[in-house]
Design a protein around this motif. Structure first.
Motif, short mmCIF file in Angstrom:
data_model
loop_
_atom_site.label_atom_id
_atom_site.label_comp_id
_atom_site.label_asym_id
_atom_site.label_seq_id
_atom_site.Cartn_x
_atom_site.Cartn_y
_atom_site.Cartn_z
N LYS A 95 0.84 -1.18 0.00
CA LYS A 95 0.00 0.00 0.00
C LYS A 95 0.88 1.25 0.00
O LYS A 95 1.87 1.32 0.73
N HIS A 96 0.51 2.24 -0.82
CA HIS A 96 1.27 3.48 -0.93
C HIS A 96 0.33 4.68 -0.85
O HIS A 96 -0.87 4.56 -1.12
N PHE A 97 0.90 5.85 -0.50
CA PHE A 97 0.25 7.14 -0.66
C PHE A 97 1.05 7.92 -1.68
O PHE A 97 2.28 7.97 -1.60
N GLY A 98 0.36 8.56 -2.63
CA GLY A 98 1.11 9.28 -3.64
C GLY A 98 0.31 10.33 -4.36
O GLY A 98 -0.91 10.44 -4.20
N ILE A 99 1.04 11.11 -5.22
CA ILE A 99 0.45 12.15 -6.06
C ILE A 99 0.93 11.96 -7.48
O ILE A 99 2.13 11.73 -7.71
N LEU A 100 0.03 12.06 -8.45
CA LEU A 100 0.34 11.83 -9.85
C LEU A 100 0.46 13.16 -10.59
O LEU A 100 -0.33 14.08 -10.37
N LYS A 101 1.46 13.25 -11.50
CA LYS A 101 1.65 14.42 -12.34
C LYS A 101 1.75 13.98 -13.80
O LYS A 101 2.46 13.02 -14.12
N GLN A 102 1.03 14.68 -14.67
CA GLN A 102 1.07 14.40 -16.10
C GLN A 102 2.17 15.27 -16.73
O GLN A 102 2.17 16.49 -16.58
N LEU A 103 3.12 14.64 -17.44
CA LEU A 103 4.22 15.37 -18.07
C LEU A 103 3.81 15.87 -19.45
O LEU A 103 2.85 15.38 -20.06
N ASP A 104 4.57 16.83 -19.97
CA ASP A 104 4.24 17.46 -21.25
C ASP A 104 4.29 16.48 -22.41
O ASP A 104 3.60 16.63 -23.42
N ASN A 105 5.17 15.48 -22.32
CA ASN A 105 5.33 14.55 -23.45
C ASN A 105 4.39 13.34 -23.36
O ASN A 105 4.57 12.35 -24.06
N GLY A 106 3.38 13.42 -22.45
CA GLY A 106 2.41 12.33 -22.34
C GLY A 106 2.75 11.31 -21.28
O GLY A 106 1.93 10.44 -20.99
N MET A 107 3.96 11.36 -20.71
CA MET A 107 4.32 10.41 -19.67
C MET A 107 3.68 10.81 -18.35
O MET A 107 3.18 11.93 -18.19
N THR A 108 3.69 9.90 -17.41
CA THR A 108 3.08 10.11 -16.10
C THR A 108 4.12 9.86 -15.03
O THR A 108 4.86 8.87 -15.09
N TYR A 109 4.17 10.76 -14.01
CA TYR A 109 5.14 10.60 -12.92
C TYR A 109 4.39 10.59 -11.59
O TYR A 109 3.52 11.42 -11.34
N ILE A 110 4.72 9.62 -10.74
CA ILE A 110 4.07 9.48 -9.43
C ILE A 110 5.14 9.55 -8.35
O ILE A 110 6.16 8.84 -8.42
N THR A 111 4.91 10.42 -7.34
CA THR A 111 5.76 10.48 -6.15
C THR A 111 4.99 9.82 -5.00
O THR A 111 3.84 10.20 -4.74
N ALA A 112 5.62 8.82 -4.34
CA ALA A 112 4.85 8.04 -3.35
C ALA A 112 5.70 7.64 -2.17
O ALA A 112 6.93 7.66 -2.23
N ILE A 113 5.00 7.28 -1.08
CA ILE A 113 5.63 6.71 0.11
C ILE A 113 4.74 5.58 0.59
O ILE A 113 3.51 5.62 0.46
N THR A 114 5.37 4.52 1.13
CA THR A 114 4.58 3.36 1.55
C THR A 114 3.75 3.70 2.78
O THR A 114 4.12 4.53 3.61
N GLN A 115 2.61 3.02 2.87
CA GLN A 115 1.72 3.23 4.03
C GLN A 115 2.42 2.80 5.31
O GLN A 115 2.26 3.43 6.35
N ASP A 116 3.18 1.72 5.23
CA ASP A 116 3.89 1.24 6.42
C ASP A 116 4.86 2.29 6.93
O ASP A 116 5.02 2.48 8.15
N GLU A 117 5.53 2.98 6.00
CA GLU A 117 6.50 3.99 6.40
C GLU A 117 5.79 5.16 7.09
O GLU A 117 6.26 5.71 8.08
N ALA A 118 4.63 5.55 6.53
CA ALA A 118 3.89 6.66 7.13
C ALA A 118 3.39 6.31 8.53
O ALA A 118 3.45 7.12 9.46
N MET A 119 2.88 5.07 8.69
CA MET A 119 2.34 4.65 9.99
C MET A 119 3.46 4.37 10.99
O MET A 119 3.23 4.42 12.20
N GLN A 120 4.63 4.07 10.47
CA GLN A 120 5.73 3.75 11.37
C GLN A 120 6.07 4.93 12.28
O GLN A 120 6.36 4.77 13.47
#
Length: 1019
Positions: A280-305
């Motif tokens: 399980k992860h928490f993240g935010i998605l960004k659409q790049l200009d060339n059609g690619m997709t980039y996601i920045t995320a952190i695991t749920q376990d890390e957040a709860m830790q």
């Protein structure tokens, strides 16, 4: 009943206090945890959102830059390309592609991540291998390589040719999926653009980016334990690990589709919960200009830790607070109820010597008064003890400091002694080889020019030894005990030494070297000529180093002071860069260099002028400087010198000629044909020098390359004197001597053993005598001292009168007559520089041998050059033409060497048109020398048979050849091949030797190693 009631009240109080503390803490903890959880999620959201924004901007810039660069190339092609001329005129096509290659290389040389650029022409019209393919890297030169043959791959093979066909099929720019590039041996991603002009496809233009650089951008996040995910337009995961992608392709595709659906429904500015690779992860998605997709995320376990960690910390703090509260409560209870008990216990501790214990009680009654008196007494005792302790610490610190300084000084002295001993050996050993070989040239050469060159080498070598000896006296300099050693010296000799060490260097830079010496200057002076010469050579070398054009002027004059003394005036002027006024003070500071950035390519430590100034100060003088920045400098000094001979020095040039011929007149005075000597040294060149020095003495000289070989030699041969080098690997000279003395089968027991050493520092002779040596000889070996040492330890009946020199003269005359034919033949060949050839080869005999090797390989070299030219294999063409340049220069074929050098540069720069124009003239000139050199390589009749080489010597030479081949040492290989060419080889090896020699001439290290390894394994 009252006591019981009182106790019950106290217990209830304790329970009430502890319960209140616990309840308060728990309520507070719950509130803090709730707020912390909310704040943590908010912070994570903000941090991940900001990092996502930053990374999307960074990736957009990276990909947009690549797209803009390619767009610029496309615009350049459409604006500058003439289709008709491009199809019809081959030269126009080559020029256009060359200019485009230059533009492409210059546009991407400073762009990180770019590994390739390409412009592949449309395959059906121009063929499957036409276009441009450049490889390189950040701030590295981009070079053209052979293009992939499109006809070898199916258009559906997107792993190999998708970069070409996908943009054509889509009729628009395409970012390819990651794939492995076989040429670069790395994984890349390509951006390809189809180029159309007037509705017609010209080709595909593109750029290749390193996937490793993209991965670095994706994963270099500032948030601990976070991760970045990059997906293509087709929702494919862009990463390096292809094996993992293939093994889990189906499951991964489902995960990506589900994940993208979750992000589509969620708020783009809030954390979205999703599953990736089973976590399980928490993240935010960004659409790049060339059609690619980039996601920045952190695991749920890390957040709860972090939240779990806060809860655990609060529990631990709660327990600790309860414990402290209980202890404090009981301590106060006891303090209020039983103060006397506290006082009693405290005084007991004071009685045991615990003077720093405070009495936790004050009162106006008798107990309080007693407590105050005890407190005052304790304070006085503490002050006295602190005073004694402080004095003791100071005394101990002083003793330790003195001891530490003594130990440091002793260690420094020991390290310095070890350094001087090692440096003496490491520096003097190569000087020994150089001066020894040069001494052989002085003895055997009759050529005036060669004698002059060798004289210069000898003078420079002697001065270098003088500098080494100065370094070995460095301990005296540190202690301020450097002494001037005055003695009578010939002024002309000092000036000639200075000329030999500097004039050729000035000439090599194209500088005019002016020498102005007052011819009335006294011939012999009394002073420290070594230090004076050291000062002048520093000034002259600085003037030459920092002067690019113009002249260097060296002037020596004098002014008579009285009947016994003169004032020697030295002046060095140059037309160099000059010195800024504010930088003049830096001249006298050690390790300070002026205009460091401007002069970074000029060698130097910044010590020269500092040393000159110090030496002049010791001699009662000072350095004067006049300089104009950008125009030049004038350094001068005046030293008082005593006159030993007032005879005028006269013409320095005549004195120079006399000194050269005097150095060449040395001849061996020892002749002992009965003697047999053993020399042990791990450097073969040193042994060659010794054999050369004793060549005409009639003495039998055996050699050993190690202590172990020496031990074997003395079992079978009885030697009259043994010379053993000190510094050798495995078993050094001292260990070898001790082993010899312990051998029962030593045929040389009792014979003189002389230590050879470059470790020429004080006390060394005593050390060698104590170890069991009879004497020692310093390296570099002085020929006269070597003969004197041999004469001293040989029996008198071994010494015979030296033979007359008539035979030697006749032999030299014959050799001169024979080799002069080589000179006459080469003189008639246009484009040959005989003096250069002899300078490179060392003698006419070696030159003739080199020409024979050159002649035998001419056809093969010409064939290989033509083969690579026709195949347009410019890389191998460059290698072969480089070899031709070097070998041609070696035999004096100056014109051919220059032409080969020009074509080598063209091949390196991929200037194909120039190669095509000059290739045929090169081959014609090269092959024309075959007929002209033929008279020199004809078989000579009735010639003396070459000396046969032993199997043991041959094995050693082959081992050396293999070492040189592994180290890519061309000079070492040439030297050994020349040696083996001059001896009679075993029949089975002579057949393979021709192949070995050809491999060396062709610079084919792989084939050479195979041949040598095959021979060694068979043997």
């Amino acid at each position: 009943m009252r006591e019981k009631s009182s106790n019950l009240l106290k217990n209830q109080t304790v329970i009430l206090i502890l319960s209140s503390i616990a309840l308060t803490f728990l309520v507070t903890a719950l509130i803090l945890i709730a707020q912390s959880h909310t704040l943590l999620l908010k912070n994570y959201t903000n941090a991940i959102y900001l990092e996502s924004e930053k990374k999307s901007l960074e990736l957009n810039y990276f990909f947009n830059t690549a797209e803009d660069i390619v767009a610029g190339w496309k615009k350049y092609i459409l604006m500058n390309l003439d289709e008709k001329k491009f199809q019809d005129e081959k030269n126009y096509e080559n020029d256009f592609l060359r200019d485009l290659s230059t533009k492409m290389a210059s546009d991407v040389v400073n762009e990180k991540g770019v590994v390739c650029t390409f412009f592949r022409l449309e395959a059906e019209t121009y063929g499957p291998t036409r276009g441009i393919f450049l490889i390189g890297g950040y701030q590295k030169t981009y070079v053209s390589v052979r293009l992939t043959d499109l006809s070898k791959y199916s258009p559906t093979d997107t792993d190999h040719v998708g970069w070409y066909y996908l943009p054509i099929w889509n009729k628009s720019p395409v970012w390819t999926s990651p794939y492995d590039n076989e040429n670069l041996r790395q994984k890349i991603i390509s951006y390809s653009v189809p180029v159309y002009k007037n509705g017609k496809l010209l080709g595909v233009l593109g750029i290749d980016l390193s996937l490793a650089i993209i991965e670095n951008i994706v994963h270099s996040l500032k948030i601990d334990n976070s991760t970045g995910l990059l997906f293509g337009k087709e929702q494919n995961h862009i990463h390096l690990y292809k094996k993992e992608e293939m093994s889990n392709s189906v499951e991964r595709s489902v995960d990506i589709a589900t994940m993208m659906e979750q992000f589509r429904k969620a708020d783009s500015k809030k954390l979205t919960r999703f599953t990736w690779e089973g976590k399980k992860h928490f993240g935010i998605l960004k659409q790049l200009d060339n059609g690619m997709t980039y996601i920045t995320a952190i695991t749920q376990d890390e957040a709860m830790q972090l939240i779990n960690g806060q809860i655990n910390s609060l529990i631990i703090i709660f327990l600790f607070v309860c414990l402290i509260t209980s202890l404090l409560f009981f301590f106060l209870k006891r303090k209020i109820i039983i103060p006397f008990n506290i006082l009693f216990k405290t005084t007991n501790r004071l009685a045991r010597g615990e003077l720093y214990v405070d009495i936790p009680y004050t009162s106006d009654n008798e107990i309080g008064t007693l407590t105050n008196n005890i407190r005052m007494m304790t304070t006085q005792m503490k002050e006295y003890i602190e005073y004694i302790s402080e004095q003791t610490k100071k005394e101990r610190a002083a003793k330790e400091a003195a001891l530490t300084e003594s130990q440091i000084n002793a260690a420094a002295s020991q390290a310095k002694s070890a350094f001087l001993a090692n440096m003496s050996h490491e520096i003097r050993t190569p000087i020994n080889a150089v001066l020894g070989m040069n001494e052989m040239i002085l003895r055997e050469s009759k050529d005036k020019a060669i004698i002059g060159y060798s004289s210069n080498i000898k003078i420079a070598g002697v001065n270098l030894l003088s500098i080494v000896n100065d370094i070995l006296d460095f301990s005296k300099i540190e202690a301020g005990k450097m002494e001037l050693i005055p003695d009578n010296y010939e002024v002309s000799s000092m000036i000639i030494d200075l000329l030999n060490m500097t004039r050729d260097r000035a000439k090599a830079k194209g500088l005019k070297f002016n020498l102005n010496v007052n011819s009335s200057l006294p011939k012999t002076l009394y002073g420290d000529s070594i230090r004076i010469k050291q000062c002048i050579i520093n000034l002259l070398t600085n003037a030459i180093k920092y002067t690019k054009e113009g002249s260097v002027t060296f002037e020596i004059d004098f002014k008579k002071q009285d009947d016994d003394n003169i004032l020697l005036k030295v002046n060095v002027k140059d037309t160099g860069c000059g010195i800024k006024t504010e930088d003049i003070d830096k001249l006298y500071k050690p390790f300070e260099r002026i205009d460091e950035i401007k002069h970074r390519t000029i060698e130097g430590t910044g010590l020269g002028i500092s040393i000159v100034n110090r030496l002049l100060d010791m001699m009662g003088s000072m350095l004067k400087v006049k300089t104009i920045y950008g125009k030049g400098s004038d350094f001068s000094f005046e030293i008082k010198q005593k006159v030993a001979d007032w005879t005028a020095v006269g013409d320095i040039n005549e004195a120079y000629e006399e000194s050269v011929m005097e150095m060449a007149d040395y001849k061996e005075k020892l002749h002992a044909p009965k003697a047999k000597l053993l020399f042990v040294d791990d450097t073969e060149m040193n042994l060659d020098v010794v054999k050369g020095l004793l060549k005409n003495t009639g003495i039998t000289v055996d050699t050993a390359l190690s202590g172990k070989q020496a031990l074997e030699a003395i079992k079978t041969t009885k030697y009259d004197i043994l010379f053993i080098d000190h510094r050798m690997p495995e078993m050094d000279g001292i260990e070898t001597l001790h082993a010899m003395k312990e051998m029962s089968d030593n045929l040389c027991a009792g014979k003189p053993c002389i230590a050879l050493t470059a470790n020429a520092i004080s006390g060394v002779k005593k050390m060698y005598l104590e170890e069991g040596f009879d004497d020692y000889l310093s390296k570099p070996v002085n020929p006269a001292k070597l003969e004197e040492m041999i004469r001293r330890y040989l029996p008198e009946d071994y010494i015979e009168a030296a033979p007359e020199e008539e035979n030697e003269t006749s032999v030299n005359t014959e050799n001169t007559t024979e080799t002069s034919e080589v000179i006459r033949t080469l003189s008639n060949i246009e484009g040959f520089d005989i003096s250069e050839a002899i300078r490179f080869t060392g003698s006419e005999e070696v030159l003739l041998s080199t020409i024979k090797q050159y002649y035998t390989s001419m056809d093969q070299k010409a064939q290989e050059l033509q083969q690579y030219f026709e195949a347009e294999d410019w890389k191998n063409y460059e290698i072969k033409v480089h070899a031709l340049k070097s070998t041609s220069r070696l035999i004096g074929a100056k014109e051919l060497s220059k032409l080969a050098e020009h074509l080598e540069k063209c091949a390196n720069n991929n200037t194909v048109s120039e190669i095509q124009e000059k290739h045929k003239p090169l081959l014609d000139l090269f092959l024309s020398y075959k007929e002209k050199l033929a008279p020199l390589v004809k078989e000579e009749k009735n010639q003396t048979p070459a000396k046969e080489i032993s199997q043991e010597e041959l094995s050693e030479k082959i081992k050396l050849l293999l070492d040189y081949a592994n180290d890519f040492d061309i000079d070492g290989l040439d030297y050994l091949i020349s040696e083996l060419s001059s001896v009679q080889l075993p029949f089975d090896f002579s057949q393979k030797f021709d192949k070995i020699k050809t491999s060396v001439e062709n610079v084919d290290f792989k084939e050479l190693r195979n041949l040598l390894s095959e021979w060694s394994n068979n043997k």
